[in-house]
Each structure stands twice: as C-alpha cells, then as structure tokens.
Write a protein that holds these residues in place. Structure first.
Motif, PDB file in Angstrom:
ATOM      1  N   GLY A  25       1.302  13.739   6.553  1.00  0.00           N
ATOM      2  CA  GLY A  25       0.140  13.073   5.970  1.00  0.00           C
ATOM      3  C   GLY A  25      -0.206  13.562   4.583  1.00  0.00           C
ATOM      4  N   ALA A  26       0.762  14.105   3.887  1.00  0.00           N
ATOM      5  CA  ALA A  26       0.545  14.647   2.548  1.00  0.00           C
ATOM      6  C   ALA A  26       0.820  13.574   1.484  1.00  0.00           C
ATOM      7  N   VAL A  27       1.079  14.017   0.282  1.00  0.00           N
ATOM      8  CA  VAL A  27       1.301  13.145  -0.870  1.00  0.00           C
ATOM      9  C   VAL A  27       2.774  13.190  -1.246  1.00  0.00           C
ATOM     10  N   ILE A  28       3.351  12.021  -1.520  1.00  0.00           N
ATOM     11  CA  ILE A  28       4.719  11.942  -2.022  1.00  0.00           C
ATOM     12  C   ILE A  28       4.717  11.056  -3.256  1.00  0.00           C
ATOM     13  N   ARG A  29       5.751  11.175  -4.051  1.00  0.00           N
ATOM     14  CA  ARG A  29       5.845  10.320  -5.244  1.00  0.00           C
ATOM     15  C   ARG A  29       7.266   9.847  -5.433  1.00  0.00           C
ATOM     16  N   ARG A  30       7.370   8.717  -6.079  1.00  0.00           N
ATOM     17  CA  ARG A  30       8.672   8.139  -6.416  1.00  0.00           C
ATOM     18  C   ARG A  30       8.572   7.499  -7.786  1.00  0.00           C
ATOM     19  N   ILE A  64       1.935   8.243  -3.435  1.00  0.00           N
ATOM     20  CA  ILE A  64       1.563   7.689  -2.142  1.00  0.00           C
ATOM     21  C   ILE A  64       0.831   8.757  -1.352  1.00  0.00           C
ATOM     22  N   PHE A  65      -0.362   8.429  -0.892  1.00  0.00           N
ATOM     23  CA  PHE A  65      -1.143   9.307  -0.034  1.00  0.00           C
ATOM     24  C   PHE A  65      -0.849   8.865   1.395  1.00  0.00           C
ATOM     25  N   CYS A  66      -0.072   9.654   2.101  1.00  0.00           N
ATOM     26  CA  CYS A  66       0.456   9.263   3.414  1.00  0.00           C
ATOM     27  C   CYS A  66      -0.529   9.564   4.537  1.00  0.00           C
ATOM     28  N   ASN A  67      -1.738   9.100   4.346  1.00  0.00           N
ATOM     29  CA  ASN A  67      -2.772   9.202   5.363  1.00  0.00           C
ATOM     30  C   ASN A  67      -3.776   8.087   5.088  1.00  0.00           C
ATOM     31  N   ARG A  68      -4.716   7.924   5.970  1.00  0.00           N
ATOM     32  CA  ARG A  68      -5.685   6.835   5.823  1.00  0.00           C
ATOM     33  C   ARG A  68      -7.034   7.319   5.319  1.00  0.00           C
ATOM     34  N   GLY A  69      -7.066   8.532   4.805  1.00  0.00           N
ATOM     35  CA  GLY A  69      -8.312   9.082   4.281  1.00  0.00           C
ATOM     36  C   GLY A  69      -8.740   8.391   3.003  1.00  0.00           C
ATOM     37  N   PRO A  70     -10.039   8.390   2.725  1.00  0.00           N
ATOM     38  CA  PRO A  70     -10.536   7.753   1.497  1.00  0.00           C
ATOM     39  C   PRO A  70     -10.130   8.552   0.263  1.00  0.00           C
ATOM     40  N   LEU A  71      -9.998   7.864  -0.855  1.00  0.00           N
ATOM     41  CA  LEU A  71      -9.725   8.511  -2.142  1.00  0.00           C
ATOM     42  C   LEU A  71     -11.012   8.536  -2.952  1.00  0.00           C
ATOM     43  N   ARG A  72     -11.179   9.598  -3.692  1.00  0.00           N
ATOM     44  CA  ARG A  72     -12.324   9.685  -4.580  1.00  0.00           C
ATOM     45  C   ARG A  72     -11.832  10.264  -5.905  1.00  0.00           C
ATOM     46  N   ARG A  73     -11.946   9.505  -6.953  1.00  0.00           N
ATOM     47  CA  ARG A  73     -11.547   9.981  -8.272  1.00  0.00           C
ATOM     48  C   ARG A  73     -12.664  10.842  -8.826  1.00  0.00           C
TER      49      ARG A  73
END
Length: 75
Positions: A25-30, A64-73
């Motif tokens: 459920g972490a962050v990945i990037r491509r 990509i945030f591999c979870n369904r949690g909300p994002l807050r900038r």
C-alpha cells in the motif's frame, strides 16, 4: 543499448502491482513514456481507477498511491 522486449498489458500491470511497495500500500512511480509505450495512458488510468488508487503526474513521472487513503497537498 539493447531494446526491451514488448510487454503485454497483463505483464505490465502484473509486474507493477506485484512489487512489494504496491502490495504494502505504499507509493510507486513509473515514467510516463514507459506507460504510454507499453499500455497507453487511458488503459493505465482505467486500471488505477479500478483499483481505487490515486495517481499524480509530475516531471515525466506517474506517482501511484497504492492505497485508498485520501490525499492532501500541503504546499
């Protein structure tokens, strides 16, 4: 520089979401260019949406945030 073998959509997504970070459920990037080359932007975004994950693009990278949690900038 050798050419990479082509990946199918199933292979691309299988490798992407089989990573430990994705499973945890972490962050990945491509790189955007790799996503567009292998699966296309529309298919990529549809798969992220289907999984309920969040996606941002910055400086040629998809994050990509591999979870369904909300994002807050924050800034």
């Amino acid at each position: 520089m050798s050419a990479l073998p082509p990946l199918s959509q199933d292979q691309f997504f299988g490798e992407l979401f089989a990573s430990k970070a994705a499973r945890d459920g972490a962050v990945i990037r491509r790189q955007v260019r790799d996503v567009e080359r292998y699966v296309g932007r529309a298919a990529f975004m549809a798969e992220i949406r289907r999984r309920g994950f969040s996606l941002v693009e910055n400086a040629g990278q998809f994050v990509i945030f591999c979870n369904r949690g909300p994002l807050r900038r924050l800034l």
